[in-house]
Design a protein around this motif. Structure first.
Motif, PDB file in Angstrom:
ATOM      1  N   ASN A   1       0.680  -1.277  -0.029  1.00 57.10           N
ATOM      2  CA  ASN A   1       0.166  -0.008  -0.018  1.00 57.10           C
ATOM      3  C   ASN A   1       0.732   1.383  -0.116  1.00 57.10           C
TER       4      ASN A   1
ATOM      5  N   TYR B   1      -6.973   6.914   3.531  1.00 63.16           N
ATOM      6  CA  TYR B   1      -6.971   5.406   3.024  1.00 63.16           C
ATOM      7  C   TYR B   1      -7.631   4.572   4.078  1.00 63.16           C
ATOM      8  N   ARG B   2      -7.474   4.809   5.121  1.00 61.52           N
ATOM      9  CA  ARG B   2      -7.914   3.745   6.363  1.00 61.52           C
ATOM     10  C   ARG B   2      -9.374   3.893   6.468  1.00 61.52           C
TER      11      ARG B   2
ATOM     12  N   SER C   1     -10.824   2.165   3.480  1.00 62.63           N
ATOM     13  CA  SER C   1     -10.863   0.883   3.758  1.00 62.63           C
ATOM     14  C   SER C   1     -11.972   0.597   4.466  1.00 62.63           C
ATOM     15  N   LYS C   2     -12.388   1.238   5.597  1.00 61.77           N
ATOM     16  CA  LYS C   2     -13.423   0.762   6.300  1.00 61.77           C
ATOM     17  C   LYS C   2     -14.709   0.813   5.756  1.00 61.77           C
TER      18      LYS C   2
ATOM     19  N   THR D   1     -15.180   0.365   2.529  1.00 61.90           N
ATOM     20  CA  THR D   1     -15.393  -0.758   1.823  1.00 61.90           C
ATOM     21  C   THR D   1     -15.719  -1.958   2.234  1.00 61.90           C
ATOM     22  N   GLU D   2     -15.139  -2.173   3.673  1.00 61.80           N
ATOM     23  CA  GLU D   2     -15.348  -3.517   4.464  1.00 61.80           C
ATOM     24  C   GLU D   2     -16.933  -3.328   4.763  1.00 61.80           C
TER      25      GLU D   2
END
Length: 460
Positions: A415, A451-452, A455-456, A458-459
């Motif tokens: 990443n 980014y984080r 990502s959350k 997306t999850e």
């Protein structure tokens, strides 16, 4: 013919690339988080409290230093016209000797070095020294923990101009940093291990434990030089704890990056932008430059204690050894300057402050041992460089420093979010350009946070 050659090389490279797949993360070596590096007699008796610390330039130390400067035996004169090409030009030593002895303001610099809160705490048998600055920010402004790691021949002094810029809310950002800057094991005022084995991987464990001691189970990190190597080990060993890694010397040292480097030697645009190709190619020029400048690494990695005798005994010997690297590390072409270019970007006080950290603590030998404990069979056998890491990563790439293009970096840092290319700047960028350095850390951490958060989502 060229197309045929490229196709052949490409086929071989692909085959080797396939067989050099990164190992499964489940096989990553597990280092003992409690491994004891201090004297055995203190095991179970160490003071684990966090204790205030101040740097002290005692009258006795100052008198001893001046006596040694008075009794300095000048070396043979340098060859005519060599500038810094044979090492630090001894013609410069007399000027520095007089300044250090008669004009360096010891007590004022002691006050300067103590301007930030400093502490010690015992981690795995070693008293670890660190600067700890908490920002004062308005309500609603987030405070993010940031571990900042120096290298050699630097020290915590490298960050004295950057710390105030990091520990406040920068325009355009909704956060500031709680800044933790430790002295590496064996550097400055952090204890050295009493037995072999404390390399960069083990230092990563120790400094991660320091962050836990301070209440941070997750944190951001910045590192250059040996601090970058320690940081790379940390993001590999503890990917769930480091929220993002910013480095001004980010490198990928694995089989795939080597293969790509060799492929790029045939046609650089395969792996990097054409305007950056001169930073790595032709390989013969790159290897020649490394041969000129990396002799110290071989000495550190093999015989640090021999070299340390002279550097611990002679203050001007220590100064010359450190200043040579500050000169060439700042600009490669400073080798051709009679004055070594040192005062173009740094003050005399800042340069001597860094030397004083090594002199007062008598840490030169123990600092060099970190190389011997990292570039050896036992440490290399851990094979940590071959494992990939998912920690979001950012590179600040000054033109006069080590360089790997994103194509190589992504072989290690899955990443890898981006990089900043500086058209100037050198190895000690935090001291040389604190505004540029701190702004890039803010920029990178904002990318890490977004980014984080992405990502959350997306999850979900």
């Amino acid at each position: 013919m060229l197309k045929l050659l490229l196709a052949l090389v490409g086929g071989v490279t692909f085959t080797l690339w396939f067989v050099s797949r990164p190992p499964n993360p489940s096989t990553l070596p597990k280092l003992d988080p409690e491994q004891w590096w201090g004297p055995e007699k203190l095991k179970g008796k160490a003071n684990n409290s966090i204790r205030p610390f101040k740097i002290e330039f005692t009258d006795k130390m100052i008198q001893d230093l001046k006596r040694r400067l008075d009794n300095f035996r000048p070396p043979p004169p340098p060859l005519e016209g060599v500038a810094q090409n044979y090492g630090f030009n001894s013609k410069l030593l007399e000027e520095w000797r007089k300044y250090w002895r008669d004009q360096y303001p010891f007590k004022a610099r002691e006050t300067f070095l103590n301007q930030f809160p400093q502490f010690k705490t015992n981690i795995q048998g070693l008293d670890v020294h660190f600067i700890h600055v908490k920002p004062k920010v308005p309500a609603g402004v987030k405070v993010l923990p940031l571990l900042v790691l120096h290298g050699w021949p630097g020290s915590v002094v490298e960050f004295y101009e950057s710390i105030p810029l990091l520990a406040r809310q920068a325009p355009g950002y909704d956060f500031a940093f709680e800044v933790i800057v430790p002295s590496l094991p064996g550097y400055g005022f952090t204890d050295a291990a009493v037995r072999p084995g404390l390399g960069c991987a083990q230092a990563a464990v120790l400094l991660r434990n320091l962050m836990h001691r301070l209440g941070h189970k997750q944190f951001y990190m910045q590192g250059g030089d040996m601090g970058s190597i320690i940081g790379t080990n940390m993001v590999t060993l503890f990917p769930d704890e480091v929220l993002g890694f910013h480095s001004n010397m980010l490198l990928a040292r694995n089989t795939r990056s080597i293969l790509l480097t060799l492929l790029g030697a045939l046609y650089p645009p395969l792996i990097m932008p054409a305007h950056q190709a001169h930073r790595m190619y032709p390989l013969g020029t790159f290897v020649a430059n490394m041969t000129l400048e990396m002799g110290y690494l071989h000495m550190h990695a093999t015989k640090p204690d021999t070299l340390g005798v002279g550097l611990s005994d002679s203050p001007l010997g220590l100064l010359a050894y450190i200043f040579e690297k500050f000169s060439t590390g700042t600009r490669f072409d400073f080798r051709a300057r009679e004055d070594a270019g040192l005062l173009q970007f740094y003050s005399k006080e800042h340069l001597l402050d860094n030397v004083m950290i090594y002199w007062v603590s008598n840490a030169k030998t123990t600092a060099m041992r970190l190389y011997a404990e990292t570039f050896n069979k036992a440490h290399i056998a851990l094979n940590i460089d071959s494992y990939q890491t998912t920690v979001p990563t950012w590179a600040l790439q000054a033109i006069n420093d080590f360089y790997h293009p994103p194509t190589l970096l992504r072989t290690k840092f899955v990443n890898f979010l981006g990089h900043t290319e500086l058209p100037d700047g050198g190895h000690f960028i935090a001291l040389e350009k604190p505004d540029v350095f701190s702004q890039d850390v803010f920029k990178a951490v904002k990318e890490f946070v977004e980014y984080r958060e992405g990502s959350k989502k997306t999850e979900l």
